[in-house]
Design an enzyme around this catalytic site. Structure first.
Site, PDB file in Angstrom:
ATOM      1  N   SER A 128       0.805  -1.225   0.000  1.00  0.00           N
ATOM      2  CA  SER A 128       0.000   0.000   0.000  1.00  0.00           C
ATOM      3  C   SER A 128       0.837   1.275   0.000  1.00  0.00           C
ATOM      4  O   SER A 128       0.368   2.324  -0.410  1.00  0.00           O
ATOM      5  CB  SER A 128      -0.957   0.021   1.209  1.00  0.00           C
ATOM      6  OG  SER A 128      -0.235   0.117   2.419  1.00  0.00           O
ATOM      7  N   LYS A 166       0.285   4.654   6.820  1.00  0.00           N
ATOM      8  CA  LYS A 166      -0.402   5.492   5.849  1.00  0.00           C
ATOM      9  C   LYS A 166      -0.014   6.957   6.058  1.00  0.00           C
ATOM     10  O   LYS A 166       0.434   7.349   7.141  1.00  0.00           O
ATOM     11  CB  LYS A 166      -1.921   5.353   5.990  1.00  0.00           C
ATOM     12  CG  LYS A 166      -2.485   3.980   5.670  1.00  0.00           C
ATOM     13  CD  LYS A 166      -2.418   3.663   4.191  1.00  0.00           C
ATOM     14  CE  LYS A 166      -3.083   2.324   3.866  1.00  0.00           C
ATOM     15  NZ  LYS A 166      -2.380   1.176   4.431  1.00  0.00           N
TER      16      LYS A 166
END
Length: 208
Positions: A128, A166
């Site tokens: 990711s 993230k």
């Protein structure tokens, strides 16, 4: 021959750090909000900052205070000062981040090159954050409860059962966790979809 002038030592260290971090004096002036004349006097070896400003500089460059104030005498001496940084696995809900049951292994790091604060590693699983952070990388995290907009953080999600890396981005009252890989949609933080920041990503490394 050793340099015993604290102002010159500080000046040398600051100029070396901005070169390594690919920053300029203008960046430091803007980011720290300190008057230009003050910053330039430190970098030029004309004045010596107060202890609170030294800590501010250390935090800014993500180094210990000694990296700002003490003469650097060479790699061989620093390498001898190693500490073990824990690599965390599944972080147990409600337990301290660095609880023994969360630690899978340790990685050795040069103590003088580490930032201040509690430090730990997380190993990435998944893609990711590619291409910024490759899969199976070890990401160094400094424990803190918040980060600046756009910085990468280790965050607990899904009811404190999953840890993810993230970017934290804010748009008005909306807080999102955004992957660098565009394939992944943003994670919108709400009361029904909560999240808790564990710390800020400092750097990553990978084993060959």
């Amino acid at each position: 021959m050793k340099n015993h002038n604290p102002k010159e030592i500080l000046s040398n260290n600051l100029n070396e750090l901005i070169s390594k971090k690919r920053k300029s004096q203008a960046d430091v002036i803007r980011d720290l909000g300190i008057p230009e004349a003050t910053i330039r006097s430190w970098f030029n070896g004309e004045k010596y900052p107060r202890i609170d400003k030294i800590q501010m500089l250390a935090d800014y460059f993500n180094v210990p205070r000694s990296r700002i104030t003490e003469e650097q005498t060479g790699v061989m001496q620093r390498v001898s000062n190693l500490i073990k940084v824990p690599v965390l696995g599944l972080i147990t809900c409600g337990e301290p981040i660095l609880a023994e049951e969360n630690i899978e292994e340790y990685r050795e790091e040069i103590a003088d090159l580490l930032p201040t604060g509690n430090i730990f590693y997380l190993k990435t699983r998944g893609d990711s954050m590619t291409p910024t952070i490759p899969e199976n990388s070890f990401v160094m995290i400094r424990e803190q409860s918040d980060v600046e907009d756009g910085e990468i953080a280790a965050v607990l999600v899904n009811g404190d059962e999953e840890t993810t890396l993230k970017r934290v981005k804010r748009q008005g009252d909306i807080v999102m966790l955004v992957a660098d890989n565009p394939v992944y949609p943003p994670y919108i933080i709400t009361k029904d979809n909560p999240a808790r920041i564990l710390g800020k990503a400092i750097k990553f490394s990978a084993d060959l």
